[in-house]
Design a protein around this motif. Sequence first.
Motif, PDB file in Angstrom:
ATOM      1  N   ARG A  24       0.835  -1.196   0.000  1.00  0.00           N
ATOM      2  CA  ARG A  24       0.000   0.000   0.000  1.00  0.00           C
ATOM      3  C   ARG A  24       0.870   1.246   0.000  1.00  0.00           C
ATOM      4  N   LEU A  25       1.909   1.241   0.816  1.00  0.00           N
ATOM      5  CA  LEU A  25       2.830   2.373   0.891  1.00  0.00           C
ATOM      6  C   LEU A  25       3.548   2.558  -0.444  1.00  0.00           C
ATOM      7  N   LEU A  26       3.989   1.446  -1.038  1.00  0.00           N
ATOM      8  CA  LEU A  26       4.681   1.514  -2.321  1.00  0.00           C
ATOM      9  C   LEU A  26       3.766   2.090  -3.397  1.00  0.00           C
ATOM     10  N   ARG A  27       2.523   1.633  -3.454  1.00  0.00           N
ATOM     11  CA  ARG A  27       1.571   2.160  -4.436  1.00  0.00           C
ATOM     12  C   ARG A  27       1.364   3.655  -4.257  1.00  0.00           C
ATOM     13  N   GLN A  28       1.246   4.120  -3.017  1.00  0.00           N
ATOM     14  CA  GLN A  28       1.055   5.542  -2.741  1.00  0.00           C
ATOM     15  C   GLN A  28       2.292   6.332  -3.161  1.00  0.00           C
ATOM     16  N   GLN A  29       3.481   5.796  -2.883  1.00  0.00           N
ATOM     17  CA  GLN A  29       4.710   6.485  -3.292  1.00  0.00           C
ATOM     18  C   GLN A  29       4.808   6.590  -4.802  1.00  0.00           C
ATOM     19  N   VAL A  30       4.463   5.526  -5.505  1.00  0.00           N
ATOM     20  CA  VAL A  30       4.491   5.542  -6.966  1.00  0.00           C
ATOM     21  C   VAL A  30       3.475   6.553  -7.481  1.00  0.00           C
ATOM     22  N   ARG A  31       2.268   6.539  -6.921  1.00  0.00           N
ATOM     23  CA  ARG A  31       1.229   7.478  -7.339  1.00  0.00           C
ATOM     24  C   ARG A  31       1.677   8.921  -7.107  1.00  0.00           C
ATOM     25  N   ASP A  32       2.306   9.186  -5.963  1.00  0.00           N
ATOM     26  CA  ASP A  32       2.792  10.540  -5.676  1.00  0.00           C
ATOM     27  C   ASP A  32       3.892  10.948  -6.644  1.00  0.00           C
ATOM     28  N   PHE A  33       4.754  10.014  -7.002  1.00  0.00           N
ATOM     29  CA  PHE A  33       5.866  10.314  -7.903  1.00  0.00           C
ATOM     30  C   PHE A  33       5.366  10.638  -9.309  1.00  0.00           C
ATOM     31  N   TYR A  34       4.373   9.897  -9.779  1.00  0.00           N
ATOM     32  CA  TYR A  34       3.871  10.051 -11.138  1.00  0.00           C
ATOM     33  C   TYR A  34       2.649  10.964 -11.234  1.00  0.00           C
ATOM     34  N   LYS A  35       2.361  11.688 -10.215  1.00  0.00           N
ATOM     35  CA  LYS A  35       1.177  12.541 -10.186  1.00  0.00           C
ATOM     36  C   LYS A  35       1.434  13.856 -10.916  1.00  0.00           C
ATOM     37  N   TRP A  36       0.394  14.374 -11.574  1.00  0.00           N
ATOM     38  CA  TRP A  36       0.482  15.682 -12.212  1.00  0.00           C
ATOM     39  C   TRP A  36       0.785  16.729 -11.141  1.00  0.00           C
ATOM     40  N   LYS A  37       1.754  17.565 -11.413  1.00  0.00           N
ATOM     41  CA  LYS A  37       2.149  18.610 -10.458  1.00  0.00           C
ATOM     42  C   LYS A  37       1.705  19.964 -11.006  1.00  0.00           C
ATOM     43  N   PRO A  38       1.026  20.763 -10.188  1.00  0.00           N
ATOM     44  CA  PRO A  38       0.598  22.081 -10.660  1.00  0.00           C
ATOM     45  C   PRO A  38       1.801  23.004 -10.853  1.00  0.00           C
ATOM     46  N   PRO A  39       1.670  23.957 -11.766  1.00  0.00           N
ATOM     47  CA  PRO A  39       2.769  24.909 -11.976  1.00  0.00           C
ATOM     48  C   PRO A  39       2.797  25.951 -10.861  1.00  0.00           C
ATOM     49  N   ASP A  40       3.808  26.793 -10.875  1.00  0.00           N
ATOM     50  CA  ASP A  40       3.859  27.925  -9.945  1.00  0.00           C
ATOM     51  C   ASP A  40       2.650  28.828 -10.193  1.00  0.00           C
ATOM     52  N   PRO A  41       2.246  29.615  -9.202  1.00  0.00           N
ATOM     53  CA  PRO A  41       1.036  30.439  -9.336  1.00  0.00           C
ATOM     54  C   PRO A  41       1.033  31.405 -10.524  1.00  0.00           C
ATOM     55  N   ASP A  42       2.169  31.871 -10.969  1.00  0.00           N
ATOM     56  CA  ASP A  42       2.190  32.824 -12.083  1.00  0.00           C
ATOM     57  C   ASP A  42       2.428  32.153 -13.440  1.00  0.00           C
ATOM     58  N   VAL A  43       2.330  30.808 -13.480  1.00  0.00           N
ATOM     59  CA  VAL A  43       2.591  30.044 -14.692  1.00  0.00           C
ATOM     60  C   VAL A  43       1.361  29.200 -15.028  1.00  0.00           C
ATOM     61  N   LEU A  44       1.064  29.057 -16.309  1.00  0.00           N
ATOM     62  CA  LEU A  44       0.029  28.130 -16.759  1.00  0.00           C
ATOM     63  C   LEU A  44       0.717  26.894 -17.328  1.00  0.00           C
ATOM     64  N   LYS A  45       0.075  25.744 -17.157  1.00  0.00           N
ATOM     65  CA  LYS A  45       0.675  24.502 -17.640  1.00  0.00           C
ATOM     66  C   LYS A  45      -0.163  23.929 -18.775  1.00  0.00           C
ATOM     67  N   LEU A  46       0.538  23.601 -19.867  1.00  0.00           N
ATOM     68  CA  LEU A  46      -0.077  22.989 -21.035  1.00  0.00           C
ATOM     69  C   LEU A  46       0.465  21.573 -21.173  1.00  0.00           C
ATOM     70  N   ASN A  47      -0.405  20.581 -21.050  1.00  0.00           N
ATOM     71  CA  ASN A  47      -0.021  19.189 -21.286  1.00  0.00           C
ATOM     72  C   ASN A  47      -0.540  18.789 -22.657  1.00  0.00           C
ATOM     73  N   VAL A  48       0.317  18.144 -23.451  1.00  0.00           N
ATOM     74  CA  VAL A  48      -0.066  17.727 -24.801  1.00  0.00           C
ATOM     75  C   VAL A  48       0.306  16.266 -25.023  1.00  0.00           C
ATOM     76  N   ASP A  49      -0.428  15.627 -25.934  1.00  0.00           N
ATOM     77  CA  ASP A  49      -0.101  14.259 -26.314  1.00  0.00           C
ATOM     78  C   ASP A  49      -0.690  13.979 -27.685  1.00  0.00           C
ATOM     79  N   GLY A  50      -0.155  12.956 -28.324  1.00  0.00           N
ATOM     80  CA  GLY A  50      -0.635  12.533 -29.628  1.00  0.00           C
ATOM     81  C   GLY A  50      -0.921  11.050 -29.626  1.00  0.00           C
ATOM     82  N   ALA A  51      -1.810  10.635 -30.517  1.00  0.00           N
ATOM     83  CA  ALA A  51      -2.151   9.220 -30.663  1.00  0.00           C
ATOM     84  C   ALA A  51      -2.316   8.920 -32.149  1.00  0.00           C
ATOM     85  N   VAL A  52      -1.781   7.797 -32.588  1.00  0.00           N
ATOM     86  CA  VAL A  52      -1.874   7.397 -33.987  1.00  0.00           C
ATOM     87  C   VAL A  52      -3.019   6.401 -34.144  1.00  0.00           C
TER      88      VAL A  52
END
Length: 192
Positions: A20-48
């Motif tokens: 359970r602890l390992l799963r939570q650590q992995v989830r925290d590591f791979y979690k989307w992180k918000p940008p600094d307050p004066d920055v906007l974040k753009l996430n992009v991806d493509g699929a074929v």
Amino acid sequence: MHQVVEHAIYVLKCYKGARRLLRQQVRDFYKWKPPDPDVLKLNVDGAVFEEMGRAGIGAILRHSSGRVLMAVISLEDVVAEPIQVELLALLRGLQFCVSLGIEKIQVESDCSLAIEALHQGNIDISKFGGIYFEIKELASHFGDCMFRYVYRETNEVAHYLAKYARNVGRINMWWDCIPNFLSQTLWFDLYL
């Protein structure tokens, strides 16, 4: 016999707790992180979509609070290679954002090759040099534009948008809201 059973139960509890602890650590590591307050974040991806001979682009622009400012999906014509789709995702994402008057933007993609090429600066000699040049040109219109590689798990929302593009005619955009099919993925991004 009694001690063996108690020991087995103890070992099982320890194992479950560690897992359970390992799963939570992995989830925290791979979690989307918000940008600094004066920055906007753009996430992009493509699929074929090989069977269609087309590709999907997904882009999502968020504030530091996680609030969605814009979500976009685009169905693109035939593309030669997956890296080209990822580059188109970066390009389209910036194209959708450039007219918004954004001063600072952080652009994230799960394509390490594209991000590395943008950082190295030797893009004009590559096979897709034209797309790289357009990305760099658009990036110069922002006060500060940072490109960052992230793991796929961190980029799930953009990934789901790109995959959904097979269901649209050309382009779908949402302003200050999200499509229903994205609500659970976005919730996981913000709260888990």
